[in-house]
Enzyme design. Structure first.
Site, short mmCIF file in Angstrom:
data_model
loop_
_atom_site.label_atom_id
_atom_site.label_comp_id
_atom_site.label_asym_id
_atom_site.label_seq_id
_atom_site.Cartn_x
_atom_site.Cartn_y
_atom_site.Cartn_z
N TYR A 92 0.83 -1.21 0.00
CA TYR A 92 0.00 0.00 0.00
C TYR A 92 0.86 1.26 0.00
O TYR A 92 1.82 1.35 0.76
CB TYR A 92 -0.89 0.01 1.26
CG TYR A 92 -1.71 1.26 1.41
CD1 TYR A 92 -3.04 1.29 1.03
CD2 TYR A 92 -1.13 2.43 1.92
CE1 TYR A 92 -3.79 2.45 1.15
CE2 TYR A 92 -1.87 3.60 2.03
CZ TYR A 92 -3.20 3.61 1.65
OH TYR A 92 -3.94 4.76 1.75
N GLU A 122 -3.78 7.27 -4.17
CA GLU A 122 -3.56 6.02 -3.44
C GLU A 122 -3.42 4.85 -4.41
O GLU A 122 -4.11 4.80 -5.42
CB GLU A 122 -4.76 5.80 -2.52
CG GLU A 122 -4.68 4.59 -1.63
CD GLU A 122 -6.00 4.36 -0.89
OE1 GLU A 122 -6.10 4.75 0.28
OE2 GLU A 122 -6.94 3.80 -1.50
#
Ligand code: GDP
Ligand code: MN
Length: 381
Positions: free
Chosen positions: A101, A189
């Site tokens: 991530y 993101e």
């Protein structure tokens, strides 16, 4: 404004981030064609503006063209987390060895940009933080100084990211930062960022841009997906009104966000439910007031309109004139509860009184906002 994954990926790719090969489809036939081009082993990804699509059944793997077609038939038109699937992004399947991530988001409390990295990914960031707190790290970037290499090194070490990936991830983080700044975004993101035998790929992409900066980015404004925006909200946006649709039956027009919110609070206190939040802002002209009334009436749930104006920069006589104009131009089938206070209050009331002497219209003038809320709730029943 949140962009679709396929839109965000196109932008990420321009900044050098690797994305899987893929194309957007709006029909089953298009899915077939794209799946054929990609060799059959594909991922079908519902393009809906909501997270957690994977868990909710919006992301499916197909191992052949026929399978892709069958899945597409099922996915198109399906409602997932309240969003109807009308577009499917068809991508080549990646051979995923590891999920990670990386994300950047505005941190208002810290007055900076938070860089968050985790050596595990795929699930949402709250879940990562709860289950693997030692595998997640964050720092705050001061936007005036920009992003520094030592800051990236710090989060990569603290998140336990394998050393051999540091160099490539550093490039990705720098690209994400540049995307955030260039687009005046609130969030960029990649979740998951995946390791394959060909290096790191953005398997998913998220880019949320600031609505208030959109006028500086006409190319982004064009990306707005109006099938995902309420029709009335869209019209209100074109008129420059701050309108949010809610599910009650009392239309609310107030000036300023604070007035709008306290008006809604009072309605709830009296046991009613607002149909919307409509803030005409400070210094609204009679034209804006008229447009606000027209907009609210598009919502067929509205049984009564409560106009709560506290004149400061906004002048009560302008508001009164707008209301009269609205009655002259359109049929207003519901009662209007009106509270006018502040700048040019007397003049505003006089305009309404004179109008009511000439024409029999359903306007109820009240003195206080409590009284107005009570009256509006009563009329809405
Ligand atoms: P989200 O659930 O809305 O965040 O959608 P994602 O795009 O993140 O997809 C959810 C999950 O699907 C990912 O975490 C992956 O595990 C999986 N996934 C997505 N693309 C691929 C792919 O190309 N190959 C494989 N095997 N899995 C994928
Ligand atoms: Mn995701």
């Amino acid at each position: 404004m949140r962009l679709h994954e396929y839109q965000a990926k196109q932008i990420f790719a321009k900044y050098g981030i690797k994305i899987p090969k893929g194309k957007l489809a709006t029909t089953v036939e298009e899915v077939r064609k794209i799946a054929e081009e990609l060799g059959g082993k594909v991922v079908l990804k519902s393009q809906i503006l909501v997270g957690g699509r994977g868990k909710a059944g919006g992301i499916k793997l197909a191992n052949s063209v026929e399978e892709a077609v069958e899945i597409a038939k099922d996915l198109f038109g399906k409602v997932i987390k309240g969003h109807r699937v009308e577009k499917i992004y068809v991508e080549e399947q990646l051979n995923i060895q590891r999920e990670m991530y990386v994300g950047l988001t505005l941190d208002r409390a810290e007055k900076g940009i938070a860089l968050i990295v985790s050596s595990v990914g795929g699930m949402d960031i709250e879940e990562i933080a709860a289950k693997h707190p030692e595998k997640i790290a964050r720092i705050t970037i001061n936007p005036l100084y920009g992003l520094w290499d030592f800051q990236i090194r710090e989060v990569l070490y603290k998140s336990g990211m394998p050393k051999e990936l540091h160099k490539e991830i550093t490039g990705i983080i720098k690209a994400l930062y540049k995307i955030l700044i260039d687009h005046e975004a609130e969030l960029t993101e990649i979740n998951p960022l995946v390791l394959t035998d060909k290096g790191l790929f953005a398997a998913d992409a998220r880019l949320n841009v600031d609505d208030n900066a959109l006028y500086r980015h006409p190319e982004l404004k064009e990306l707005r997906d109006y099938t995902e925006v309420d029709q009335i909200e869209r019209i209100a946006e074109e008129k420059g009104l701050n309108y949010v649709k809610l599910d009650g039956n009392i239309g609310v027009i107030a000036n300023g966000a604070g007035m709008s919110m306290s008006t809604m609070d009072l309605i709830y206190l009296e046991g009613g439910k607002p149909a919307n939040f409509l803030d005409i802002g400070g210094g609204a002209s009679s034209e804006v007031v008229k447009e606000a009334i027209k907009t609210i009436l598009m919502d067929k749930n509205v049984k009564v309109i409560f106009m709560n104006i506290f004149g400061g920069i906004t002048r009560c006589d302008e508001v009164a004139k707008g209301l009269v104009k609205a009655f002259q131009e359109i049929v207003i089938p519901v009662p209007i509860v009106l509270r006018l206070a502040g700048t040019n209050e007397e003049e505003g009331r006089r305009i309404i009184e004179e109008f009511l002497e000439r024409e029999k219209k359903n306007i109820i003038v009240v003195e206080t906002m409590e009284e107005g809320a009570k009256k509006a709730v009563e009329l809405a029943r």
